[in-house]
Motif scaffolding. Structure first.
Motif, PDB file in Angstrom:
ATOM      1  N   ALA A 139       6.557  24.364 -20.553  1.00 29.32           N
ATOM      2  CA  ALA A 139       5.297  25.097 -20.424  1.00 29.32           C
ATOM      3  C   ALA A 139       4.803  25.654 -21.747  1.00 29.32           C
ATOM      4  CB  ALA A 139       5.456  26.232 -19.416  1.00 29.32           C
ATOM      5  N   GLY A 140       5.503  25.373 -22.830  1.00 29.02           N
ATOM      6  CA  GLY A 140       5.086  25.862 -24.136  1.00 29.02           C
ATOM      7  C   GLY A 140       4.818  24.781 -25.151  1.00 29.02           C
ATOM      8  N   THR A 144       0.968  27.208 -26.812  1.00 29.25           N
ATOM      9  CA  THR A 144       0.803  28.502 -26.152  1.00 29.25           C
ATOM     10  C   THR A 144       1.799  28.581 -25.004  1.00 29.25           C
ATOM     11  OG1 THR A 144      -1.564  28.569 -26.659  1.00 29.25           O
ATOM     12  CG2 THR A 144      -0.776  30.014 -24.892  1.00 29.25           C
ATOM     13  N   GLN A 145       2.662  29.580 -25.038  1.00 29.50           N
ATOM     14  CA  GLN A 145       3.675  29.695 -23.999  1.00 29.50           C
ATOM     15  C   GLN A 145       3.063  30.202 -22.699  1.00 29.50           C
ATOM     16  OE1 GLN A 145       7.199  28.860 -24.120  1.00 29.50           O
ATOM     17  NE2 GLN A 145       6.595  28.948 -21.959  1.00 29.50           N
ATOM     18  N   LYS A 146       3.140  29.390 -21.649  1.00 30.59           N
ATOM     19  CA  LYS A 146       2.636  29.777 -20.335  1.00 30.59           C
ATOM     20  C   LYS A 146       3.760  30.451 -19.548  1.00 30.59           C
ATOM     21  CE  LYS A 146      -0.941  27.163 -21.481  1.00 30.59           C
ATOM     22  NZ  LYS A 146      -1.233  25.915 -20.752  1.00 30.59           N
ATOM     23  N   PRO A 147       3.504  31.587 -18.944  1.00 29.09           N
ATOM     24  CA  PRO A 147       4.545  32.259 -18.158  1.00 29.09           C
ATOM     25  C   PRO A 147       4.995  31.417 -16.961  1.00 29.09           C
ATOM     26  CG  PRO A 147       2.712  33.746 -18.617  1.00 29.09           C
ATOM     27  CD  PRO A 147       2.257  32.375 -19.005  1.00 29.09           C
ATOM     28  N   ILE A 148       6.274  31.536 -16.630  1.00 26.13           N
ATOM     29  CA  ILE A 148       6.844  30.892 -15.452  1.00 26.13           C
ATOM     30  C   ILE A 148       7.220  31.969 -14.448  1.00 26.13           C
ATOM     31  CG2 ILE A 148       8.747  29.510 -14.536  1.00 26.13           C
ATOM     32  CD1 ILE A 148       6.782  27.900 -16.198  1.00 26.13           C
ATOM     33  N   ILE A 149       6.659  31.870 -13.240  1.00 27.77           N
ATOM     34  CA  ILE A 149       6.995  32.801 -12.163  1.00 27.77           C
ATOM     35  C   ILE A 149       8.058  32.154 -11.291  1.00 27.77           C
ATOM     36  CG2 ILE A 149       6.114  34.116 -10.198  1.00 27.77           C
ATOM     37  CD1 ILE A 149       3.336  33.938 -11.512  1.00 27.77           C
ATOM     38  N   PHE A 150       9.199  32.812 -11.135  1.00 22.60           N
ATOM     39  CA  PHE A 150      10.305  32.277 -10.331  1.00 22.60           C
ATOM     40  C   PHE A 150      10.032  32.578  -8.861  1.00 22.60           C
ATOM     41  CE2 PHE A 150      14.804  32.881  -8.735  1.00 22.60           C
ATOM     42  CZ  PHE A 150      15.055  31.518  -8.613  1.00 22.60           C
ATOM     43  N   MET A 151       9.831  31.505  -8.076  1.00 26.21           N
ATOM     44  CA  MET A 151       9.435  31.647  -6.675  1.00 26.21           C
ATOM     45  C   MET A 151      10.431  30.937  -5.761  1.00 26.21           C
ATOM     46  SD  MET A 151       5.330  30.990  -7.255  1.00 26.21           S
ATOM     47  CE  MET A 151       4.846  31.459  -5.592  1.00 26.21           C
ATOM     48  N   GLY A 152      11.727  31.177  -5.991  1.00 29.85           N
ATOM     49  CA  GLY A 152      12.754  30.456  -5.249  1.00 29.85           C
ATOM     50  C   GLY A 152      13.217  31.112  -3.970  1.00 29.85           C
ATOM     51  N   ASP A 153      12.458  32.066  -3.442  1.00 34.52           N
ATOM     52  CA  ASP A 153      12.937  32.809  -2.274  1.00 34.52           C
ATOM     53  C   ASP A 153      13.029  31.951  -1.020  1.00 34.52           C
ATOM     54  OD1 ASP A 153      10.014  33.154  -2.912  1.00 34.52           O
ATOM     55  OD2 ASP A 153       9.972  33.810  -0.827  1.00 34.52           O
ATOM     56  N   PHE A 305       6.116  22.201  -8.468  1.00 33.52           N
ATOM     57  CA  PHE A 305       6.175  21.993  -9.909  1.00 33.52           C
ATOM     58  C   PHE A 305       7.627  21.966 -10.392  1.00 33.52           C
ATOM     59  CE2 PHE A 305       1.724  22.912  -9.719  1.00 33.52           C
ATOM     60  CZ  PHE A 305       1.202  22.208 -10.787  1.00 33.52           C
ATOM     61  N   ASP A 306       7.869  21.090 -11.354  1.00 35.32           N
ATOM     62  CA  ASP A 306       9.157  20.996 -12.022  1.00 35.32           C
ATOM     63  C   ASP A 306       8.913  20.682 -13.487  1.00 35.32           C
ATOM     64  OD1 ASP A 306       8.391  18.326 -12.036  1.00 35.32           O
ATOM     65  OD2 ASP A 306       9.899  17.694 -10.569  1.00 35.32           O
ATOM     66  N   GLU A 307       9.988  20.476 -14.242  1.00 33.42           N
ATOM     67  CA  GLU A 307       9.839  20.237 -15.676  1.00 33.42           C
ATOM     68  C   GLU A 307       8.953  19.032 -15.955  1.00 33.42           C
ATOM     69  OE1 GLU A 307      12.628  19.135 -19.565  1.00 33.42           O
ATOM     70  OE2 GLU A 307      13.525  19.330 -17.573  1.00 33.42           O
ATOM     71  N   LYS A 308       9.176  17.920 -15.254  1.00 32.25           N
ATOM     72  CA  LYS A 308       8.417  16.699 -15.491  1.00 32.25           C
ATOM     73  C   LYS A 308       6.932  16.899 -15.212  1.00 32.25           C
ATOM     74  CE  LYS A 308       8.134  11.861 -14.014  1.00 32.25           C
ATOM     75  NZ  LYS A 308       8.718  10.824 -13.120  1.00 32.25           N
ATOM     76  N   ARG A 309       6.631  17.566 -14.120  1.00 33.93           N
ATOM     77  CA  ARG A 309       5.222  17.754 -13.754  1.00 33.93           C
ATOM     78  C   ARG A 309       4.523  18.713 -14.711  1.00 33.93           C
ATOM     79  NH1 ARG A 309       3.058  19.936  -8.012  1.00 33.93           N
ATOM     80  NH2 ARG A 309       0.889  19.253  -8.193  1.00 33.93           N
ATOM     81  N   ILE A 310       5.220  19.745 -15.133  1.00 31.17           N
ATOM     82  CA  ILE A 310       4.631  20.674 -16.094  1.00 31.17           C
ATOM     83  C   ILE A 310       4.374  19.968 -17.423  1.00 31.17           C
ATOM     84  CG2 ILE A 310       5.089  22.741 -17.480  1.00 31.17           C
ATOM     85  CD1 ILE A 310       6.495  23.918 -15.027  1.00 31.17           C
ATOM     86  N   LEU A 311       5.301  19.127 -17.845  1.00 24.60           N
ATOM     87  CA  LEU A 311       5.092  18.351 -19.074  1.00 24.60           C
ATOM     88  C   LEU A 311       3.840  17.489 -18.967  1.00 24.60           C
ATOM     89  CD1 LEU A 311       8.697  17.201 -20.043  1.00 24.60           C
ATOM     90  CD2 LEU A 311       7.176  18.641 -21.414  1.00 24.60           C
ATOM     91  N   GLU A 312       3.636  16.901 -17.798  1.00 26.24           N
ATOM     92  CA  GLU A 312       2.439  16.082 -17.586  1.00 26.24           C
ATOM     93  C   GLU A 312       1.180  16.920 -17.772  1.00 26.24           C
ATOM     94  OE1 GLU A 312       0.016  14.093 -13.821  1.00 26.24           O
ATOM     95  OE2 GLU A 312       2.147  14.563 -13.616  1.00 26.24           O
ATOM     96  N   PHE A 313       1.154  18.119 -17.176  1.00 20.94           N
ATOM     97  CA  PHE A 313      -0.011  18.994 -17.293  1.00 20.94           C
ATOM     98  C   PHE A 313      -0.211  19.436 -18.740  1.00 20.94           C
ATOM     99  CE2 PHE A 313      -0.160  18.829 -12.875  1.00 20.94           C
ATOM    100  CZ  PHE A 313      -1.176  19.623 -12.345  1.00 20.94           C
ATOM    101  N   GLU A 314       0.878  19.799 -19.407  1.00 22.18           N
ATOM    102  CA  GLU A 314       0.761  20.314 -20.764  1.00 22.18           C
ATOM    103  C   GLU A 314       0.356  19.231 -21.756  1.00 22.18           C
ATOM    104  OE1 GLU A 314       1.070  23.712 -21.837  1.00 22.18           O
ATOM    105  OE2 GLU A 314       0.617  23.730 -19.689  1.00 22.18           O
ATOM    106  N   MET A 322      -0.626  29.955 -15.931  1.00 20.11           N
ATOM    107  CA  MET A 322       0.686  30.315 -15.415  1.00 20.11           C
ATOM    108  C   MET A 322       1.145  29.268 -14.411  1.00 20.11           C
ATOM    109  SD  MET A 322       0.056  34.376 -14.694  1.00 20.11           S
ATOM    110  CE  MET A 322      -1.647  34.087 -14.167  1.00 20.11           C
ATOM    111  N   TYR A 323       2.485  29.071 -14.362  1.00 15.12           N
ATOM    112  CA  TYR A 323       3.077  28.176 -13.382  1.00 15.12           C
ATOM    113  C   TYR A 323       4.009  28.972 -12.465  1.00 15.12           C
ATOM    114  CZ  TYR A 323       1.646  24.267 -16.421  1.00 15.12           C
ATOM    115  OH  TYR A 323       0.933  23.367 -17.171  1.00 15.12           O
ATOM    116  N   GLY A 324       3.919  28.707 -11.178  1.00 16.21           N
ATOM    117  CA  GLY A 324       4.878  29.247 -10.223  1.00 16.21           C
ATOM    118  C   GLY A 324       5.804  28.131  -9.797  1.00 16.21           C
TER     119      GLY A 324
END
Length: 367
Positions: A139-140, A144-153, A305-314, A322-324
């Protein structure tokens, strides 16, 4: 449940700020593999004065996590813990494949039955920390570093939230979905509205946002805009209604659906996958908001979202702020191994394993 406050002396800096809670049945061997328990009995009978060194490692490039928890476990349940010699790396250290991260030296019968528990703690915490680290890194990449929100509940048993949230924090996520996820590092959970809130207002996103704002006036207003599968229309409706008070819009469109924007503009289709949250939809949303003067509204995306998908967006420079992320961060993909490698100070280990000294290890003094 038994609580133990981790008190470390020497160079090791404690990251967690809460006590650890362990099931007292650990002492009875309830969670240990039976062969470790049988070995303890045999050693007590035949080799009570032998001293072993047990070392722990894994096989990937990773972000280490779980050492504080392991040390607290040993301090709580080992016999005569002050007589053990422990060297450890710290939570948050980046580690190499096969690098020794922890050694424990002492009579086997005093701590050996904890081997599997130690492996399990390090495996789970390090896997989560490393997964988060990789996602944060992805995400960076745009600069620009985009915040990651941990939503694993919703993706694992709730009893794991505190430890997973701490591991996510070690990996680089400083926003968590529940209070429990923040327990070990001293913050509260964050969040705004689920689809359920909009549903309870008959699908009226404006009414739901008004109710939220009146109930939580100190919160920044963040609107969930995919309920009606028409994110651009609903984003504009909310932005026009709340103006500067609207701080964020969140998209969580199902990967099985195509947003109404593309159904209205079918000439755009054919060159990309239009399902779910996709970069083209984000570009259109950003442009629409900016064109009406809502440049201040940030865009948060969630849903698969995962690492691969975020890389695609970035890589496409999608204007996400921000990514959740949830499920992908909880995959346990790093396994630790504990080996006895020294016997009475001399090399003694199974074939293929040997003592691997690590100058980065720091001594831990238990009380």
């Amino acid at each position: 449940m038994k609580e133990i406050e981790l008190k470390l002396q020497g160079k090791i800096k404690r990251l967690t700020n809460k006590t650890f809670k362990f099931d007292e049945r650990v002492k009875d061997g309830w969670f240990s593999a039976v062969y470790f328990l049988k070995t303890r009995e045999i050693v007590q009978k035949y080799r009570p004065n032998y001293i072993v060194t047990m070392q722990f490692f894994q096989k990937d490039h990773a972000v280490l996590c779980g050492t504080d928890e392991v040390i607290a476990l040993v301090q709580t349940f080992a016999d005569d813990p002050s007589g053990l010699e422990i060297y450890s790396l710290k939570d948050g250290d980046q580690i190499e494949p096969f690098e020794t991260v922890l050694t424990i030296t002492g009579p086997y019968q005093n701590f050996g039955y904890l081997e599997g528990l130690i492996d399990g703690i390090l495996a789970r915490r390090t896997s989560v920390a490393t997964n988060v680290y990789n996602v944060v890194k992805a995400a960076g990449i745009s600069g620009t570093q985009k915040p990651i929100i941990f939503m694993g509940d919703r993706d694992d048993h709730f009893t794991q939230q505190a430890g997973d949230g701490y591991a996510a924090y070690v990996g680089g996520s400083t926003a968590q979905a529940t209070h429990a996820m923040n327990e070990w590092w001293g913050r509260k959970g964050m969040g705004t509205m689920p689809h359920a809130l909009i549903q309870l207002f008959d699908g009226d996103i404006i009414a739901a946002c008004k109710a939220y704002q009146e109930t939580f006036p100190e919160d920044e207003l963040s609107a969930l805009i995919d309920y009606n599968n028409d994110v651009i229309t609903d984003a504009l409706r909310v932005a026009r209604e709340f103006g500067e008070d609207l701080k964020t819009v969140r998209l969580d469109t199902s990967r099985t659906m195509i947003d109404q924007y593309f159904l209205r503009n079918q000439h755009l289709l054919g060159t990309f996958d239009p399902r779910g949250v996709n970069p083209e939809l984000i570009f259109a949303l950003r442009k629409t908001l900016d064109d009406e003067g809502f440049n201040h509204v940030k865009i948060l995306v969630t849903g698969g979202f995962d690492e691969k998908r975020i890389l695609e967006f970035e890589k496409k420079k999608a204007p996400v702020d921000m990514y959740g992320v949830g499920r992908s961060l909880l995959k346990i993909n790093i396994g630790f191994t504990g080996d006895n490698v020294l016997l009475n100070g001399q090399p003694q280990a199974k074939a293929g394993r040997r003592y691997r000294p690590n100058p980065r290890l720091e001594k831990v003094e238990l009380q």
